[in-house]
Design a protein around this motif. Structure first.
Motif, PDB file in Angstrom:
ATOM      1  N   ALA A  99       1.236 -10.004   1.561  1.00  0.00           N
ATOM      2  CA  ALA A  99       2.040  -9.043   2.481  1.00  0.00           C
ATOM      3  C   ALA A  99       3.213  -8.714   1.746  1.00  0.00           C
ATOM      4  O   ALA A  99       4.136  -7.732   2.099  1.00  0.00           O
ATOM      5  CB  ALA A  99       2.282  -9.922   3.866  1.00  0.00           C
ATOM      6  N   MET A 100       3.560  -9.502   1.000  1.00  0.00           N
ATOM      7  CA  MET A 100       5.018  -9.360   0.336  1.00  0.00           C
ATOM      8  C   MET A 100       4.751  -8.415  -0.921  1.00  0.00           C
ATOM      9  O   MET A 100       5.821  -7.884  -1.583  1.00  0.00           O
ATOM     10  CB  MET A 100       5.543 -10.780  -0.162  1.00  0.00           C
ATOM     11  N   TYR A 102       3.969  -5.310  -1.578  1.00  0.00           N
ATOM     12  CA  TYR A 102       4.172  -3.552  -1.482  1.00  0.00           C
ATOM     13  C   TYR A 102       5.885  -3.806  -1.120  1.00  0.00           C
ATOM     14  O   TYR A 102       6.502  -2.815  -1.689  1.00  0.00           O
ATOM     15  CB  TYR A 102       3.536  -2.906  -0.497  1.00  0.00           C
ATOM     16  N   PRO A 103       6.382  -4.527  -0.015  1.00  0.00           N
ATOM     17  CA  PRO A 103       7.799  -4.357  -0.009  1.00  0.00           C
ATOM     18  C   PRO A 103       8.592  -4.855  -1.152  1.00  0.00           C
ATOM     19  O   PRO A 103       9.630  -4.074  -1.695  1.00  0.00           O
ATOM     20  CB  PRO A 103       7.990  -5.331   1.154  1.00  0.00           C
ATOM     21  N   LEU A 104       8.060  -5.855  -1.855  1.00  0.00           N
ATOM     22  CA  LEU A 104       8.666  -6.371  -3.131  1.00  0.00           C
ATOM     23  C   LEU A 104       8.774  -5.405  -4.066  1.00  0.00           C
ATOM     24  O   LEU A 104       9.713  -5.183  -4.927  1.00  0.00           O
ATOM     25  CB  LEU A 104       8.121  -7.688  -3.579  1.00  0.00           C
ATOM     26  N   LEU A 106       8.530  -2.014  -3.795  1.00  0.00           N
ATOM     27  CA  LEU A 106       9.400  -1.100  -3.509  1.00  0.00           C
ATOM     28  C   LEU A 106      10.915  -1.432  -3.701  1.00  0.00           C
ATOM     29  O   LEU A 106      11.815  -0.548  -4.196  1.00  0.00           O
ATOM     30  CB  LEU A 106       9.467  -0.598  -2.103  1.00  0.00           C
ATOM     31  N   LEU A 107      11.187  -2.711  -3.021  1.00  0.00           N
ATOM     32  CA  LEU A 107      12.690  -2.992  -3.333  1.00  0.00           C
ATOM     33  C   LEU A 107      13.062  -3.282  -4.662  1.00  0.00           C
ATOM     34  O   LEU A 107      14.248  -2.645  -5.240  1.00  0.00           O
ATOM     35  CB  LEU A 107      12.934  -4.629  -2.677  1.00  0.00           C
ATOM     36  N   SER A 108      11.963  -3.548  -5.724  1.00  0.00           N
ATOM     37  CA  SER A 108      12.318  -3.726  -7.148  1.00  0.00           C
ATOM     38  C   SER A 108      12.735  -2.293  -7.822  1.00  0.00           C
ATOM     39  O   SER A 108      13.538  -2.027  -8.716  1.00  0.00           O
ATOM     40  CB  SER A 108      11.271  -4.394  -7.671  1.00  0.00           C
ATOM     41  N   ALA A 147       7.379  -8.844  -8.600  1.00  0.00           N
ATOM     42  CA  ALA A 147       6.530  -7.823  -7.750  1.00  0.00           C
ATOM     43  C   ALA A 147       5.276  -7.019  -8.257  1.00  0.00           C
ATOM     44  O   ALA A 147       4.295  -6.847  -7.741  1.00  0.00           O
ATOM     45  CB  ALA A 147       7.584  -6.629  -7.504  1.00  0.00           C
ATOM     46  N   TRP A 151       1.874  -7.255  -6.479  1.00  0.00           N
ATOM     47  CA  TRP A 151       1.097  -5.972  -6.155  1.00  0.00           C
ATOM     48  C   TRP A 151      -0.101  -5.558  -7.030  1.00  0.00           C
ATOM     49  O   TRP A 151      -1.177  -5.216  -6.474  1.00  0.00           O
ATOM     50  CB  TRP A 151       2.037  -4.782  -6.447  1.00  0.00           C
TER      51      TRP A 151
END
Length: 419
Positions: A99-100, A102-104, A106-108, A147, A151
């Motif tokens: 779950a982490m 895609y958000p990680l 994008l943030l990176s 990330a 991913w």
């Protein structure tokens, strides 16, 4: 009538080389071997790193701040933040890591883009890598490595379950464009070392997922061509490369740091000059506490100390690959292999530059070099490996038979946890 006992009953049987080898293999075949290897290597390298950061930075920090403990205090703070993160990661289920992803990612990507904005990004030594956050500096390329691991592993695991990895298009799309965005943003900041690590993670994921041989060779060739272009377009990289290939022709002093690192290693001999007794940190070796901390280890602990460091990274590599081989979940296998490739290849590149067999790229030695931006994602990745090690066959049963750990036992003794 003689009552003498046979020879094998009179004295205990001595184990020969075969029995000793079998005993060692038996220890390595236990369910929690990977778990304890990752945990032990992590703590030993962390402890060594704190000691060496203090030793390598003492002279510079006394001159700059009046205190020999300035960088040690900062590094200890990063360790105090990173260890709870590692502990938390070691207790997370696999679905949380997925779950982490895609958000990680994008943030990176956003943070890497912010580095390139004038006024936000901080430059040093020809590279733009940092964002200033008050008294601290964040290097977004470090969490970008984690990330890409998460991913890429999640993406390929989903496609593997659907059986869509037989052709090149499902295998590379969108993995190649996604990795390419991160690589491009890091390249624009002139950070060749991190670019190499990201490309290594990309190739490791392709290898573990079972990419066809021709496709893998083609991607490896593309990576080699990209790295060559990056070297050619930057004059200072070409100077580093030519200085590395022909040190006698180095008239610009570009090899100064590498030469001083080799001098430090050579002066250490077999057992070193002693902790704190090294001379390279007295304004001879630049960046002794970061990129060239391995040279200080060699100077003060000698060849024996450097072999211990190499052995710890070797055991860490063995444990990570053992986890990837023994787990059954595709995501876990891919993420474990990607994280192991990241940490081990980064250590190889750093140590290779210090000992003079690779060009200098300016990346830290994991867990040992000074820097919180690199340390915290590394500890979280190692915590992830610990979580995966618990999923090896028989590991959960062995942990249950072992009983509560020391932290839970202490809390129970204090009445803060159920017995």
């Amino acid at each position: 009538m003689s009552t003498a006992l046979p020879a094998e009953e009179r004295s205990p049987r001595r184990s020969g080389p075969r029995e000793q080898a079998a005993a060692v293999l038996g220890l390595l075949d236990r369910p929690l071997t990977s778990y304890y290897l990752v945990l032990g290597c992590t703590f030993m390298l962390l402890a060594l790193g704190l000691v060496m950061v203090l030793s390598a930075s003492t002279v510079d920090q006394i001159q700059a701040t009046g205190s020999a403990y300035t960088l040690l205090q900062k590094q200890a703070l990063w360790v105090a933040i990173g260890l709870p993160g590692m502990w938390l990661a070691s207790r997370l289920p696999v679905k949380t890591f997925r779950a982490m992803a895609y958000p990680l990612l994008l943030l990176s990507a956003v943070a890497l883009a912010m580095v390139l904005v004038p006024g936000l990004g901080q430059s040093a030594n020809g590279a733009t890598r940092w964002i200033a956050l008050g008294p601290f500096q964040l290097q977004p390329s470090e969490p970008a490595k984690l990330a890409l691991v998460l991913w890429g592993a999640d993406l390929l695991a989903r496609k593997e379950r659907l059986g869509r990895l037989t052709e090149w298009r499902p295998l590379l799309v969108p993995l190649l464009p996604g990795a390419g965005v991160l690589v491009l943003l890091v390249m624009l900041g002139s950070d060749l070392g991190t670019t190499l690590v990201l490309l290594t993670i990309f190739l490791a994921l392709l290898w573990v997922v079972g990419a066809p041989g021709r496709l893998f060779v083609g991607m490896a060739g593309l990576v080699g061509m990209l790295v060559s272009i990056l070297i050619v377009v930057e004059p200072y990289r070409m100077q580093r490369l030519t200085g590395f290939l022909d040190q006698s022709a180095d008239t610009s002093g570009i090899r100064y740091q590498g030469t001083q690192g080799v001098y430090a290693l050579a002066s250490g001999g077999w057992f070193g000059t002693g902790l704190g007794e090294g001379r390279a940190k007295w304004d001879f070796l630049p960046h002794a506490e970061t990129d060239f901390i391995f040279a200080i280890v060699g100077e003060e602990f000698g060849l024996v100390g450097t072999l211990v460091v190499l052995g710890l990274f070797g055991l860490l590599a063995y444990a990570g690959l053992r986890i990837a081989r023994r787990v059954k979940d595709p995501f876990t296998r891919l993420a474990a292999a990607g994280a192991t490739a990241w940490l081990v290849v980064q250590a190889i590149v750093n140590i290779g530059a210090v000992i003079g067999v690779l060009p200098i790229t300016g990346i830290p030695l994991p867990l040992v070099s000074y820097g919180g931006s690199a340390l915290i994602p590394t500890l979280i990745a190692l915590g992830m490996l610990l979580a995966f090690a618990k999923r090896e066959p028989g590991a959960r049963q062995a942990l249950a038979a072992r009983g509560p750990g020391p932290v839970l036992r202490a809390l129970s003794w204090l009445g803060l946890a159920r017995r």
